[in-house]
Design a protein around this motif. Structure first.
Motif, PDB file in Angstrom:
ATOM      1  N   ILE A  59       0.769  -0.948  -0.002  1.00 14.71           N
ATOM      2  CA  ILE A  59      -0.020   0.026   0.010  1.00 14.71           C
ATOM      3  C   ILE A  59       0.964   1.182   0.114  1.00 14.71           C
ATOM      4  CG2 ILE A  59      -1.695   1.185   1.231  1.00 14.71           C
ATOM      5  CD1 ILE A  59      -2.631  -1.538   2.150  1.00 14.71           C
ATOM      6  N   PRO A  60       2.027   1.324   0.916  1.00 13.70           N
ATOM      7  CA  PRO A  60       2.684   2.597   0.734  1.00 13.70           C
ATOM      8  C   PRO A  60       3.444   2.857  -0.696  1.00 13.70           C
ATOM      9  CG  PRO A  60       3.468   1.247   2.900  1.00 13.70           C
ATOM     10  CD  PRO A  60       2.196   0.523   2.076  1.00 13.70           C
ATOM     11  N   LEU A  61       3.823   1.635  -1.265  1.00 15.43           N
ATOM     12  CA  LEU A  61       4.429   1.586  -2.516  1.00 15.43           C
ATOM     13  C   LEU A  61       3.303   2.308  -3.684  1.00 15.43           C
ATOM     14  CD1 LEU A  61       6.592   1.005  -4.780  1.00 15.43           C
ATOM     15  CD2 LEU A  61       5.232  -1.034  -5.035  1.00 15.43           C
ATOM     16  N   PHE A  62       2.407   1.898  -3.498  1.00 10.65           N
ATOM     17  CA  PHE A  62       1.188   2.523  -4.547  1.00 10.65           C
ATOM     18  C   PHE A  62       0.861   3.902  -4.051  1.00 10.65           C
ATOM     19  CE2 PHE A  62      -0.780  -1.872  -5.409  1.00 10.65           C
ATOM     20  CZ  PHE A  62      -0.044  -1.946  -6.763  1.00 10.65           C
ATOM     21  N   LEU A  63       0.710   4.165  -2.837  1.00  8.05           N
ATOM     22  CA  LEU A  63       0.385   5.600  -2.546  1.00  8.05           C
ATOM     23  C   LEU A  63       1.565   6.533  -2.888  1.00  8.05           C
ATOM     24  CD1 LEU A  63      -0.835   5.143   1.115  1.00  8.05           C
ATOM     25  CD2 LEU A  63      -2.228   5.610  -0.748  1.00  8.05           C
ATOM     26  N   HIS A  64       2.916   6.262  -2.608  1.00  7.15           N
ATOM     27  CA  HIS A  64       3.936   7.018  -3.165  1.00  7.15           C
ATOM     28  C   HIS A  64       4.050   7.187  -4.795  1.00  7.15           C
ATOM     29  CE1 HIS A  64       7.769   8.871  -2.816  1.00  7.15           C
ATOM     30  NE2 HIS A  64       8.201   8.171  -4.079  1.00  7.15           N
ATOM     31  N   GLU A  65       3.687   5.976  -5.312  1.00  8.39           N
ATOM     32  CA  GLU A  65       3.604   6.016  -6.986  1.00  8.39           C
ATOM     33  C   GLU A  65       2.682   6.973  -7.495  1.00  8.39           C
ATOM     34  OE1 GLU A  65       6.156   4.585  -9.275  1.00  8.39           O
ATOM     35  OE2 GLU A  65       6.788   4.776  -7.451  1.00  8.39           O
ATOM     36  N   ALA A  66       1.390   6.813  -6.860  1.00  6.47           N
ATOM     37  CA  ALA A  66       0.145   7.956  -7.286  1.00  6.47           C
ATOM     38  C   ALA A  66       0.505   9.326  -6.952  1.00  6.47           C
ATOM     39  CB  ALA A  66      -0.883   7.286  -6.416  1.00  6.47           C
TER      40      ALA A  66
END
Lengths: 481, 139
Positions: free
Chosen positions: A367-374
Motif C-alpha cells: 500500500i505505501p508503494l502504491f500511494l507513493h507512486e500515485a
C-alpha cells in the motif's frame, strides 16, 4: 539506446544527423518549446521524484543522467528555448557516452530469413530486431485539396516581418497553426485559421489534447474581434490569383462555398513519420501522421513484421487503453522516455534472456508503494492510464514489485500473473485521480480513488480505500524474505 | 488514411448515410483512427471510460465472459450503450485479424450526437433493430 546499453544488449545505433538533437536544430519555428521544466519543485534535479515536473530531460538511471534540462536553462522561462533543448540532449549524450554512428542515413529495408537488412549510406546492417525512432518530421499536406502545393508549409515560413500588413490564411487549427498565428499577431493585418472541426483547448480537455495555453492568444483575439477569424470549414481549393490567393471553403452548416482573398496561404497540416519502405514489408500505417500500427509493447502488429519496434514520438501509434478517449503523452519527451525504458527491458528479456529484475515485497509494503507512486511516480503522471506500476500476487512467488509496464499489457493478461496496478487517470473534465486495478483469475476490478485539490494521494483516506480494494488478495502469507 | 479517403470510406455506412461530404469530413476530423492487432481487445468488459467505435475495415468478436456471441464488420458500431449510460461495456470487443476503427471519446459523444441529429436518428434505428432482434430471440 541508453537503456539497451545499460541492459547489456549488443546493438548498433545509426543517426542521419551529424550530432545529437538534430530535430531541435530546426524546430520549433518560434524558438521555444511547449513543454516545461520547472526549476523549483522541492526536489533536486536528478531525483526520480523531480521528473514529474520536468517534461524535457531524457531519463537515465543515475542522478547525473536525469533532470539535465534544469541545468542548461537560463531561468527566463520554464519553457526551454530551442538551443537549450538542443544543449540538454548534447549533454545527455556526452555524460552517458552514447556511441552513435552519426551522418549515416537509412535508405532502404529488406528481409532475409529472420533478419532485417538496413541499407544505409555507410553500407548494410543486418539484425533480427530493429527499433525505428525516426520521429514524425516529414511535412505533409492533404493532396485532395486542389492547389495546396502552392501554399507554404509550416516549416517554410519566412521572416516574421515579411508578413507585415498581409492577409494570411492558415490551413489547420492545431498547435502548429496557432503557433504561427501567435507569432504573426504583431505583423499580420488579418489571420484566418480554418479546418473542418472546432478548436479544442488543453485547458478545457484537461489533457494535451487541444491547443496549448501558450498559443491561445489568437483565440482570444478572434473572440474579442482583433482581426483573427477562426473557421470550422473544409478547404475546397487554393487558387493563385494576380494579387495573391483565393481560398474556397465550405462550412458543414452552409450549402454554399465562401471565397477568401488573401496574400499568403500557410499549410499547418502536420507531419508524417518518414518510414520509407517499411509499408512494403507489411508495416501498417494510419492517421494523418502515417503512424505505424503498434502493439502495447510498440512492435509492428503485422505477423510478417515481427521484430520491428518503434521508439520516440512514433510511439503515438500504440494507443493503449485510451480511457475516456484521452491519448497517451507518447508524442512528447515526457511520455516516450518511459516507453523506451520499458521497451528496452522487454527486448532484453524476450530476445536476449535477461530477466526483468523484480523485487520481493512484504505485504505491508504494497500500500505505501502504491500511494507513493500515485503521488510522485513520474511514469504515472506523464503517461496517464497508459503506464502502470504493477505488483504481482502469486501463491508461489509471493508479492513482487514488477515495476512499470503498459496498463493494457497488465489488463489483458500479457504478464501471465495476477496482481494489482496503480495508475493516474484523467477523464477530460475533472482533476486527475488515481485508479487501482486488481486482476484475479483472469478478471479485473477497478477502484477509483479520491481527487485531492493539492494532488496529495497519500492521505489516510487513500490508504484506507486502497487497503479495502486489496484486502481480498493481500495477505501476510504472501510475504517473502 | 487521409481525412478525405476516410470521408469517402464512411459514405457507404448506414450511420452516416444522410451526411454531405463536408459533414462526413467533419466526422472523420472529430473521430480518431485506430488500428488493432489480431486478438487485441478494443473494449474490455467491465472497464470504465470507453468510447463510440465504428468499424472501418476488418472484423471483431463480441465476447461475453469469454464466449463469442456475434461478429462486427465494416460499418457496424459499438460502445454506444456504454457511452449513453456512462457504464462500463458488458462485453469484450476483440479484433479478428487487423482491425481499423474510428473512435469518438466518451466525453465527446453527447455533443457530437446533439450536433448531428441525422447521425443520432440512424443510431437510434440501429438500437431499435438490436432491441427487435433481442425480443425475437427471447420469444
Amino acid at each position: 539506446m541508453y537503456s539497451l546499453t545499460r541492459l547489456g544488449v549488443d546493438h548498433a545505433a545509426l543517426s542521419a544527423d551529424d550530432a545529437p538533437g538534430g530535430m531541435f536544430r530546426k524546430w520549433p519555428l518560434f524558438q521555444r518549446m511547449l513543454s516545461w521544466t520547472k526549476p523549483y519543485t522541492g526536489f533536486e534535479p536528478g531525483t526520480r521524484d523531480y521528473e514529474r515536473f520536468d517534461w524535457n530531460s531524457l531519463s537515465g538511471d543515475e542522478p547525473a543522467h536525469r533532470g539535465l534540462m534544469a541545468g542548461v536553462m537560463d531561468g527566463t522561462s520554464y519553457f526551454p528555448s530551442r538551443p537549450e533543448m538542443q544543449r540538454g540532449l548534447e549533454l545527455f549524450a556526452e555524460r552517458t557516452r552514447l556511441k552513435f554512428r552519426y551522418g549515416c542515413r537509412w535508405e532502404s529495408t529488406s528481409k532475409e530469413d529472420r533478419d532485417y537488412i538496413l541499407t544505409t549510406t555507410d553500407g548494410d546492417y543486418r539484425a533480427p530486431l530493429v527499433v525505428f525512432a525516426v520521429g514524425v518530421s516529414e511535412p505533409w499536406s492533404p493532396p485532395s485539396i486542389p492547389g495546396i502545393e502552392q501554399a507554404s508549409h509550416y516549416g517554410e515560413l519566412g521572416p516574421t516581418e515579411s508578413y507585415a500588413d498581409k492577409r494570411i490564411f492558415i490551413i489547420g487549427k492545431q498547435n502548429s497553426g496557432f503557433e504561427i498565428a501567435s507569432g504573426l499577431l504583431p505583423w499580420a493585418r488579418r489571420i484566418i485559421l480554418a479546418s473542418p472541426s472546432s478548436t479544442q483547448l488543453s485547458v478545457n480537455t484537461h489533457s494535451l489534447v487541444g491547443v496549448r495555453a501558450r498559443y491561445v492568444q489568437p483565440y482570444e483575439d478572434s473572440v474579442l474581434a482583433g482581426g483573427v477569424v477562426i473557421l470550422d470549414a473544409s478547404i475546397e481549393e487554393v487558387a493563385r490569383t494576380e494579387h495573391g490567393f483565393d481560398v474556397r471553403t465550405r462550412s458543414r452548416d452552409e450549402d454554399h462555398s465562401r471565397i477568401h482573398q488573401v496574400d499568403t496561404v500557410i499549410a499547418a497540416t502536420g507531419f508524417t513519420s518518414p518510414l520509407q519502405d517499411l509499408d512494403r514489408l507489411g508495416v501498417m500505417r494510419f492517421g494523418q501522421s502515417k503512424l505505424p500500427a503498434q502493439s502495447h509493447l510498440w512492435e509492428s502488429i503485422d505477423e510478417k513484421t515481427r521484430g520491428i519496434f518503434f521508439a520516440g514520438t512514433i510511439n503515438q501509434g500504440s494507443k493503449g487503453v485510451m480511457k475516456h478517449g484521452i491519448p497517451s503523452n507518447s508524442g512528447a519527451v515526457q511520455g516516450y522516455r518511459y516507453n523506451a525504458k520499458v521497451l528496452a527491458q522487454h527486448i532484453a528479456e524476450t530476445y536476449f534472456g535477461k530477466p526483468h529484475p523484480t523485487r520481493p515485497l512484504q505485504a505491508g509494503e504494497v500500500i505505501p508503494l502504491f500511494l507513493h507512486e500515485a503521488r510522485f511516480g513520474p511514469e504515472l503522471w506523464h503517461q496517464r492510464s497508459y503506464l502502470a506500476r504493477v505488483v504481482s500476487i502469486d501463491p508461489d512467488r509471493g508479492l513482487r514489485d514488477e515495476g512499470i509496464m503498459p496498463l493494457a499489457h497488465f489488463l489483458d493478461g500479457g504478464t501471465g500473473y495476477d496482481g494489482a496496478a496503480i495508475t493516474l487517470e484523467s477523464n477530460g473534465h475533472d482533476d486527475l485521480y488515481p485508479r487501482l486495478y486488481v486482476r484475479r483469475h483472469g478478471k479485473f476490478d477497478e477502484h477509483v480513488l479520491p481527487v485531492d485539490p493539492f494532488l496529495n494521494f497519500e492521505t489516510e483516506r487513500h490508504q484506507s480505500e486502497i487497503g479495502a480494494a486489496l484486502s481480498p488478495v493481500l495477505s501476510e502469507s504472501l510475504s517473502r524474505p | 488514411m487521409a481525412v478525405e479517403e476516410l470521408a469517402d470510406a464512411i459514405a457507404g455506412f448506414t450511420l452516416f448515410a444522410d451526411l454531405s461530404t463536408p459533414q462526413r469530413e467533419h466526422v472523420v476530423d472529430v473521430f480518431t483512427e485506430q488500428w488493432f492487432a489480431d486478438g487485441e481487445k478494443v473494449l474490455r468488459q467491465g472497464l470504465s471510460g470507453s468510447g463510440l467505435y465504428i468499424v472501418i475495415d476488418g472484423s471483431a468478436a463480441i465476447r461475453i465472459d469469454g464466449v463469442d456471441r456475434a461478429t462486427l464488420r465494416a460499418g457496424d458500431f459499438f460502445g454506444e450503450i456504454s457511452c449513453l449510460l456512462s457504464e462500463p461495456p458488458t462485453a469484450d470487443i476483440v479484433a479478428i485479424g487487423p482491425l481499423r476503427c474510428l473512435v469518438l471519446a466518451l466525453s465527446q459523444v453527447e455533443g457530437f450526437l446533439k450536433s448531428n441529429p441525422l447521425v443520432m436518428y440512424r443510431l437510434l434505428q440501429g438500437e431499435a433493430r438490436k432491441v427487435r432482434t433481442t425480443t425475437k430471440w427471447l420469444s
